[in-house]
Design a protein around this motif. Structure first.
Motif, PDB file in Angstrom:
ATOM      1  N   ALA A  36       0.836  -1.196   0.000  1.00 50.48           N
ATOM      2  CA  ALA A  36       0.000   0.000   0.000  1.00 50.48           C
ATOM      3  C   ALA A  36       0.874   1.250   0.000  1.00 50.48           C
ATOM      4  O   ALA A  36       1.912   1.305   0.665  1.00 50.48           O
ATOM      5  CB  ALA A  36      -0.904  -0.012   1.224  1.00 50.48           C
ATOM      6  N   ILE A  37       0.472   2.234  -0.770  1.00 56.14           N
ATOM      7  CA  ILE A  37       1.204   3.482  -0.834  1.00 56.14           C
ATOM      8  C   ILE A  37       0.841   4.337   0.378  1.00 56.14           C
ATOM      9  O   ILE A  37      -0.339   4.553   0.671  1.00 56.14           O
ATOM     10  CB  ILE A  37       0.878   4.236  -2.137  1.00 56.14           C
ATOM     11  N   LYS A  38       1.844   4.782   1.077  1.00 58.37           N
ATOM     12  CA  LYS A  38       1.614   5.615   2.256  1.00 58.37           C
ATOM     13  C   LYS A  38       1.972   7.061   1.960  1.00 58.37           C
ATOM     14  O   LYS A  38       2.841   7.359   1.138  1.00 58.37           O
ATOM     15  CB  LYS A  38       2.454   5.118   3.436  1.00 58.37           C
ATOM     16  N   GLY A  39       1.276   7.953   2.608  1.00 56.14           N
ATOM     17  CA  GLY A  39       1.570   9.364   2.446  1.00 56.14           C
ATOM     18  C   GLY A  39       2.785   9.789   3.251  1.00 56.14           C
ATOM     19  O   GLY A  39       3.286   9.052   4.097  1.00 56.14           O
ATOM     20  N   ARG A  40       3.255  10.991   2.982  1.00 49.92           N
ATOM     21  CA  ARG A  40       4.398  11.558   3.697  1.00 49.92           C
ATOM     22  C   ARG A  40       3.908  12.597   4.702  1.00 49.92           C
ATOM     23  O   ARG A  40       2.963  13.336   4.438  1.00 49.92           O
ATOM     24  CB  ARG A  40       5.361  12.228   2.717  1.00 49.92           C
ATOM     25  N   PHE A  41       4.576  12.633   5.836  1.00 48.89           N
ATOM     26  CA  PHE A  41       4.299  13.650   6.846  1.00 48.89           C
ATOM     27  C   PHE A  41       5.370  14.715   6.697  1.00 48.89           C
ATOM     28  O   PHE A  41       6.557  14.454   6.892  1.00 48.89           O
ATOM     29  CB  PHE A  41       4.318  13.043   8.242  1.00 48.89           C
ATOM     30  N   ILE A  42       4.961  15.942   6.346  1.00 54.91           N
ATOM     31  CA  ILE A  42       5.912  16.992   5.998  1.00 54.91           C
ATOM     32  C   ILE A  42       5.729  18.186   6.930  1.00 54.91           C
ATOM     33  O   ILE A  42       4.681  18.840   6.930  1.00 54.91           O
ATOM     34  CB  ILE A  42       5.727  17.444   4.537  1.00 54.91           C
ATOM     35  N   GLY A  91      -2.666   7.136   1.783  1.00 52.28           N
ATOM     36  CA  GLY A  91      -1.755   7.491   0.712  1.00 52.28           C
ATOM     37  C   GLY A  91      -1.688   8.976   0.428  1.00 52.28           C
ATOM     38  O   GLY A  91      -1.210   9.394  -0.635  1.00 52.28           O
ATOM     39  N   VAL A  92      -2.163   9.781   1.348  1.00 49.13           N
ATOM     40  CA  VAL A  92      -2.202  11.228   1.147  1.00 49.13           C
ATOM     41  C   VAL A  92      -1.117  11.901   1.988  1.00 49.13           C
ATOM     42  O   VAL A  92      -0.956  11.583   3.169  1.00 49.13           O
ATOM     43  CB  VAL A  92      -3.586  11.790   1.548  1.00 49.13           C
ATOM     44  N   ASP A  93      -0.375  12.823   1.379  1.00 52.28           N
ATOM     45  CA  ASP A  93       0.605  13.596   2.133  1.00 52.28           C
ATOM     46  C   ASP A  93      -0.109  14.552   3.077  1.00 52.28           C
ATOM     47  O   ASP A  93      -1.168  15.103   2.751  1.00 52.28           O
ATOM     48  CB  ASP A  93       1.485  14.421   1.190  1.00 52.28           C
ATOM     49  N   VAL A  94       0.475  14.755   4.246  1.00 51.33           N
ATOM     50  CA  VAL A  94      -0.046  15.725   5.201  1.00 51.33           C
ATOM     51  C   VAL A  94       1.033  16.772   5.448  1.00 51.33           C
ATOM     52  O   VAL A  94       2.142  16.446   5.871  1.00 51.33           O
ATOM     53  CB  VAL A  94      -0.448  15.060   6.534  1.00 51.33           C
ATOM     54  N   VAL A  95       0.705  18.026   5.173  1.00 55.28           N
ATOM     55  CA  VAL A  95       1.629  19.132   5.388  1.00 55.28           C
ATOM     56  C   VAL A  95       1.255  19.821   6.700  1.00 55.28           C
ATOM     57  O   VAL A  95       0.143  20.328   6.853  1.00 55.28           O
ATOM     58  CB  VAL A  95       1.574  20.141   4.216  1.00 55.28           C
ATOM     59  N   PHE A  96       2.182  19.791   7.649  1.00 51.82           N
ATOM     60  CA  PHE A  96       1.946  20.402   8.958  1.00 51.82           C
ATOM     61  C   PHE A  96       2.624  21.759   9.016  1.00 51.82           C
ATOM     62  O   PHE A  96       3.829  21.876   8.779  1.00 51.82           O
ATOM     63  CB  PHE A  96       2.467  19.504  10.077  1.00 51.82           C
ATOM     64  N   LEU A  97       1.868  22.790   9.335  1.00 54.83           N
ATOM     65  CA  LEU A  97       2.391  24.146   9.412  1.00 54.83           C
ATOM     66  C   LEU A  97       2.931  24.420  10.813  1.00 54.83           C
ATOM     67  O   LEU A  97       2.260  24.148  11.803  1.00 54.83           O
ATOM     68  CB  LEU A  97       1.292  25.162   9.097  1.00 54.83           C
ATOM     69  N   ALA A 101       7.034   5.009  11.150  1.00 50.21           N
ATOM     70  CA  ALA A 101       5.893   4.338  10.526  1.00 50.21           C
ATOM     71  C   ALA A 101       5.608   4.909   9.138  1.00 50.21           C
ATOM     72  O   ALA A 101       5.057   4.220   8.281  1.00 50.21           O
ATOM     73  CB  ALA A 101       4.655   4.481  11.409  1.00 50.21           C
ATOM     74  N   PHE A 102       6.008   6.169   8.939  1.00 47.29           N
ATOM     75  CA  PHE A 102       5.772   6.824   7.662  1.00 47.29           C
ATOM     76  C   PHE A 102       6.993   7.656   7.293  1.00 47.29           C
ATOM     77  O   PHE A 102       7.797   8.026   8.157  1.00 47.29           O
ATOM     78  CB  PHE A 102       4.548   7.753   7.737  1.00 47.29           C
ATOM     79  N   GLU A 103       7.126   7.959   6.013  1.00 42.88           N
ATOM     80  CA  GLU A 103       8.200   8.846   5.581  1.00 42.88           C
ATOM     81  C   GLU A 103       7.921  10.248   6.104  1.00 42.88           C
ATOM     82  O   GLU A 103       6.812  10.761   5.971  1.00 42.88           O
ATOM     83  CB  GLU A 103       8.293   8.867   4.054  1.00 42.88           C
ATOM     84  N   CYS A 104       8.922  10.862   6.702  1.00 50.44           N
ATOM     85  CA  CYS A 104       8.770  12.213   7.238  1.00 50.44           C
ATOM     86  C   CYS A 104       9.808  13.140   6.605  1.00 50.44           C
ATOM     87  O   CYS A 104      10.962  12.736   6.389  1.00 50.44           O
ATOM     88  CB  CYS A 104       8.941  12.220   8.753  1.00 50.44           C
ATOM     89  N   GLN A 105       9.396  14.320   6.292  1.00 49.38           N
ATOM     90  CA  GLN A 105      10.285  15.316   5.727  1.00 49.38           C
ATOM     91  C   GLN A 105      10.120  16.626   6.484  1.00 49.38           C
ATOM     92  O   GLN A 105       9.085  16.871   7.104  1.00 49.38           O
ATOM     93  CB  GLN A 105       9.991  15.529   4.232  1.00 49.38           C
ATOM     94  N   VAL A 106      11.150  17.471   6.410  1.00 49.26           N
ATOM     95  CA  VAL A 106      11.122  18.753   7.108  1.00 49.26           C
ATOM     96  C   VAL A 106      11.593  19.855   6.179  1.00 49.26           C
ATOM     97  O   VAL A 106      12.615  19.712   5.500  1.00 49.26           O
ATOM     98  CB  VAL A 106      12.024  18.728   8.367  1.00 49.26           C
TER      99      VAL A 106
END
Length: 249
Positions: free
Chosen positions: A11-17, A104-110, A131-136
Motif C-alpha cells: 500500500a502506498i503511504k503518504g508523507r508527513f511533511i 496514501g495522502v501527504d499531510v503538510v503540517f504548518l 511508521a511513515f516517511e517524514c520530511q522537514v
C-alpha cells in the motif's frame, strides 16, 4: 495453468511533511514551503480552543492561491499548561494525521518559525516517524527575525552564543547570562518578571532588547528594557542580550 505466486503490491503511504512558515511575516515563507502548502490535499496545524491558528494565519497568502479542496486537521491545544493535556492533544492529532497517511495522502503540517527549533512539529514527529516517511522544510526562526528587526548581529568572531527559554529555572538563566556573550531568551511570556530579575542580577539589563510578535502588524520592540513592564507578557516574545562592546578584526 500458471501457478506463479504474485507478491501483493504494498500500500502506498503518504508523507508527513513539517513546514516552517516563519515568525510572522507572510513574505518570509520559503518557495518550497509555499509550493507544498498550495499543492497539499491535507494540511494540519495547531489551533486554540476557538479553532484559530497562528501558523495558518501566517501562511494566509499561500492559502489564497489554492485552487482545490483541502482537508484540514486542526489540533486544538488546551490553554492550560498541564503537560498531560498537551500530550493528549498531540496523541489525538497524531492519530488523525496517521489515518490520512494510511490513505496514501501527504499531510503538510504548518509550524511557526522552524519546525525543529522549539517547534510543535517535533512532538508529532516523535509519534509518527518510523511508521511513515517524514520530511522537514526549515523556516526562518524568531531569533533570526529578531536580529534582522534590530539590525544587530547576534555573534561576531569568538563570541559565544546561547539560547534558553523562559521555562528554564532562574539559576539556569543566570548562568547563561553570566557565561555567554550573546543570550537569546525565548518564550519570555509569563517568565518576563523572572527574566528581568536575572538581567538586573547579572548586570546585563542595559545590554538587552525585548521583542514581541516579530514580523507581524502588532510587532513591538523595546530598546530600553528598564522601562519594560515588570509583569507577564505575550507568549510570542523574547529577549536578545548582546555585549555592548563588540570585537574587532
Amino acid at each position: 495453468m500458471s501457478t506463479a505466486n504474485h507478491t501483493p503490491t504494498p500500500a502506498i503511504k503518504g508523507r508527513f511533511i513539517g513546514v516552517g512558515v516563519g515568525p510572522g511575516d507572510p513574505e518570509l515563507i520559503t518557495l518550497k514551503a509555499l509550493r507544498l502548502i498550495q499543492s497539499a490535499q491535507v494540511v494540519s496545524f495547531l489551533a486554540n480552543e476557538q479553532g484559530a491558528s497562528q501558523a495558518k494565519s501566517i501562511a494566509r497568502e499561500a492559502f489564497a492561491a489554492v485552487q482545490h479542496p483541502q482537508q484540514e486537521i486542526a489540533i486544538k491545544m488546551p490553554m492550560s499548561t498541564d503537560r498531560e493535556l498537551a500530550n493528549q492533544a498531540y496523541d489525538n492529532g497524531a492519530q488523525r494525521i496517521t489515518q490520512a497517511l494510511k490513505q496514501g495522502v501527504d499531510v503538510v503540517f504548518l509550524c511557526e518559525g522552524d519546525p525543529l527549533f522549539f517547534g510543535s512539529f517535533a512532538y508529532l514527529l516523535e509519534r509518527i516517524n518510523g511508521a511513515f516517511e517524514c520530511q522537514v522544510v526549515p523556516g526562518v526562526s524568531s531569533i533570526n527575525a529578531a536580529a534582522s528587526a534590530l539590525r544587530h548581529p547576534l555573534t561576531l568572531l569568538k563570541e559565544s552564543f546561547a539560547v534558553v527559554s523562559g521555562r528554564h529555572s532562574a539559576q539556569q538563566i543566570d548562568t547563561a547570562l553570566a557565561e555567554h556573550d550573546t543570550v537569546v531568551i525565548m518564550k519570555a511570556g509569563r517568565a518576563r518578571p523572572k527574566i528581568l530579575t536575572a538581567l538586573r542580577k547579572t548586570q546585563r539589563l542595559h545590554q538587552a532588547k525585548y521583542l514581541e510578535y516579530i514580523g507581524r502588524d502588532n510587532e513591538r520592540i523595546v530598546d530600553d528594557v528598564s522601562l519594560l513592564e515588570d509583569k507577564a507578557g505575550p507568549y510570542f516574545s523574547l529577549f536578545v542580550v548582546t555585549k555592548t562592546e563588540r570585537g574587532t578584526r
